[in-house]
Scaffold this motif. Structure first.
Motif, PDB file in Angstrom:
ATOM      1  N   THR A   4       0.826  -1.204   0.000  1.00 36.85           N
ATOM      2  CA  THR A   4       0.000   0.000   0.000  1.00 36.85           C
ATOM      3  C   THR A   4       0.865   1.262   0.000  1.00 36.85           C
ATOM      4  O   THR A   4       2.009   1.230   0.447  1.00 36.85           O
ATOM      5  CB  THR A   4      -0.946   0.026   1.217  1.00 36.85           C
ATOM      6  OG1 THR A   4      -1.817   1.146   1.116  1.00 36.85           O
ATOM      7  CG2 THR A   4      -0.182   0.090   2.526  1.00 36.85           C
ATOM      8  N   THR A   6      -0.200   3.819   1.700  1.00 43.58           N
ATOM      9  CA  THR A   6      -0.497   4.418   3.000  1.00 43.58           C
ATOM     10  C   THR A   6       0.470   3.890   4.059  1.00 43.58           C
ATOM     11  O   THR A   6       1.123   2.864   3.864  1.00 43.58           O
ATOM     12  CB  THR A   6      -1.951   4.117   3.417  1.00 43.58           C
ATOM     13  OG1 THR A   6      -2.125   2.697   3.526  1.00 43.58           O
ATOM     14  CG2 THR A   6      -2.935   4.670   2.401  1.00 43.58           C
ATOM     15  N   PHE A   9      -2.256  -0.519   7.333  1.00 45.36           N
ATOM     16  CA  PHE A   9      -3.407  -1.219   6.761  1.00 45.36           C
ATOM     17  C   PHE A   9      -4.538  -1.180   7.776  1.00 45.36           C
ATOM     18  O   PHE A   9      -4.349  -1.562   8.932  1.00 45.36           O
ATOM     19  CB  PHE A   9      -3.070  -2.692   6.481  1.00 45.36           C
ATOM     20  CG  PHE A   9      -2.093  -2.886   5.367  1.00 45.36           C
ATOM     21  CD1 PHE A   9      -2.518  -2.894   4.048  1.00 45.36           C
ATOM     22  CD2 PHE A   9      -0.752  -3.071   5.643  1.00 45.36           C
ATOM     23  CE1 PHE A   9      -1.614  -3.083   3.021  1.00 45.36           C
ATOM     24  CE2 PHE A   9       0.154  -3.260   4.621  1.00 45.36           C
ATOM     25  CZ  PHE A   9      -0.276  -3.259   3.310  1.00 45.36           C
TER      26      PHE A   9
END
Length: 106
Positions: A4, A6, A9
Motif C-alpha cells: 500500500t 499508506t 493497513f
C-alpha cells in the motif's frame, strides 16, 4: 504480500518493521519506439509504445520491491512510492524506482 501507499493497513497491526525496500528498473526505448514517439509528439496525442514500456517498468519495479521484502521476512510493504527519472540524455533511457517499508502485519 500486502502492498500500500499508506503508512498502515486498516484492520491490521504492524508488529515488526524490517526496513526499507527498493525496486529499481532502468529501461530504454528502442529506435522504432523513439521514431514513432517523435511523430506522435509532432502530431499530438499519446505515445502508446512509451506508456506500455513505462507501465511494464513500474510493474517490474514493484515486483523487485516485493521480492526484497519477502527476503527480509516481511508479509507487507507500507508507504510505497514511485519515482521516475529520465537518464542518458537523448538516448531514451529512464529509471523507475519503487520504495517502501517492509513490515510484518497480523
Amino acid at each position: 504480500m500486502l502492498i500500500t501507499t499508506t503508512p498502515s493497513f486498516e484492520g491490521k497491526e504492524i508488529i515488526e518493521y524490517k526496513g526499507l525496500v527498493f525496486g529499481e528498473v532502468v529501461a530504454g526505448a528502442n529506435f522504432l519506439r523513439d521514431l514513432f514517439a517523435g511523430v506522435t509528439d509532432f502530431l499530438g496525442g499519446r505515445s502508446g509504445a512509451y506508456e506500455s514500456k513505462l507501465n511494464q517498468s513500474r510493474r517490474n519495479a514493484l515486483t523487485e520491491l516485493e521480492q526484497e521484502a519477502k527476503r527480509l521476512g516481511a508479509n507487507a510493504v507500507v508507504g510505497v512510492s514511485f519515482e521516475y527519472q529520465s537518464m542518458g540524455g537523448d538516448k531514451g533511457m529512464f529509471i523507475v524506482v519503487a520504495t517502501g517499508t517492509a513490515v510484518v502485519v497480523r
